[in-house]
Design an enzyme around this catalytic site. Structure first.
Site, PDB file in Angstrom:
ATOM      1  N   ARG A 124       0.827  -1.203   0.000  1.00  0.00           N
ATOM      2  CA  ARG A 124       0.000   0.000   0.000  1.00  0.00           C
ATOM      3  C   ARG A 124       0.866   1.260   0.000  1.00  0.00           C
ATOM      4  NH1 ARG A 124      -4.646  -1.925  -0.514  1.00  0.00           N
ATOM      5  NH2 ARG A 124      -5.231  -3.801   0.598  1.00  0.00           N
ATOM      6  N   ASP A 125       0.428   2.249  -0.769  1.00  0.00           N
ATOM      7  CA  ASP A 125       1.107   3.541  -0.793  1.00  0.00           C
ATOM      8  C   ASP A 125       0.875   4.253   0.531  1.00  0.00           C
ATOM      9  OD1 ASP A 125       1.479   6.510  -1.420  1.00  0.00           O
ATOM     10  OD2 ASP A 125       2.092   5.600  -3.311  1.00  0.00           O
TER      11      ASP A 125
ATOM     12  N   HIS B  28       8.546   0.757 -10.600  1.00  0.00           N
ATOM     13  CA  HIS B  28       7.328   0.508  -9.830  1.00  0.00           C
ATOM     14  C   HIS B  28       6.134   0.969 -10.631  1.00  0.00           C
ATOM     15  CE1 HIS B  28       8.556   4.619  -8.805  1.00  0.00           C
ATOM     16  NE2 HIS B  28       7.301   4.889  -8.470  1.00  0.00           N
TER      17      HIS B  28
ATOM     18  N   GLU C 294      10.065   9.611  -9.033  1.00  0.00           N
ATOM     19  CA  GLU C 294      10.589  10.043  -7.735  1.00  0.00           C
ATOM     20  C   GLU C 294      11.507   9.011  -7.096  1.00  0.00           C
ATOM     21  OE1 GLU C 294       7.399  11.369  -5.207  1.00  0.00           O
ATOM     22  OE2 GLU C 294       6.663  12.766  -6.721  1.00  0.00           O
TER      23      GLU C 294
ATOM     24  N   HIS D  80       1.974   2.050 -10.064  1.00  0.00           N
ATOM     25  CA  HIS D  80       0.904   2.397  -9.134  1.00  0.00           C
ATOM     26  C   HIS D  80      -0.381   1.837  -9.711  1.00  0.00           C
ATOM     27  CE1 HIS D  80       3.118   5.816  -7.122  1.00  0.00           C
ATOM     28  NE2 HIS D  80       3.806   5.725  -8.246  1.00  0.00           N
TER      29      HIS D  80
END
Length: 126
Positions: free
Chosen positions: A34-35, A109, A104, A111
């Site tokens: 989870r972010d 990765h 970043e 999302h």
């Protein structure tokens, strides 16, 4: 082309267990979690366990097993989170690369964002 991987990035530290995460799914080659600052009700990050900077790096240097595992992990997480088209209303899959892509963290990765309408990602050209 040569890719330079920084093994001190936050995702490398997560993979080494130096920084905790809320794991959604872990496989042999991938980790989904989870972010910390979710931008939608569903916001999960999926990273390969290998040292890859971007998708083009991954596509050119990862093994077939890593590529299949990563791709299937993304699909499985969409199912688990209820956003896949066969059980939900869809999702947005985002991967940024490099300075122009506003990446970043220099570790590949994606999302997965869902469970709400996302709006247009880019305005239509006039």
């Amino acid at each position: 082309m040569s890719y330079s991987y920084d093994d001190q990035n936050i995702f490398a530290k997560i993979l080494r267990g130096e920084i905790p995460n809320t794991t959604v799914l872990e496989t042999e080659h991938s980790l989904a979690f989870r972010d910390l600052y979710p931008q939608a009700p569903t916001h999960v990050l999926i990273i390969p366990k290998g040292a890859y900077v971007s998708y083009d790096h991954f596509a050119s240097e990862a093994s077939d097993a890593e590529i299949v595992d990563y791709t299937r992990t993304i699909g499985k997480v969409c199912e688990m989170e209820g956003v896949s088209l066969n059980i939900g209303d869809g999702y947005r899959l985002i991967s940024n690369a490099g300075e122009h892509g506003v990446q970043e963290v220099p570790h590949l990765h994606v999302h997965i964002l869902g469970a709400r309408h996302m709006g247009r990602m880019v305005a239509k050209a006039e």
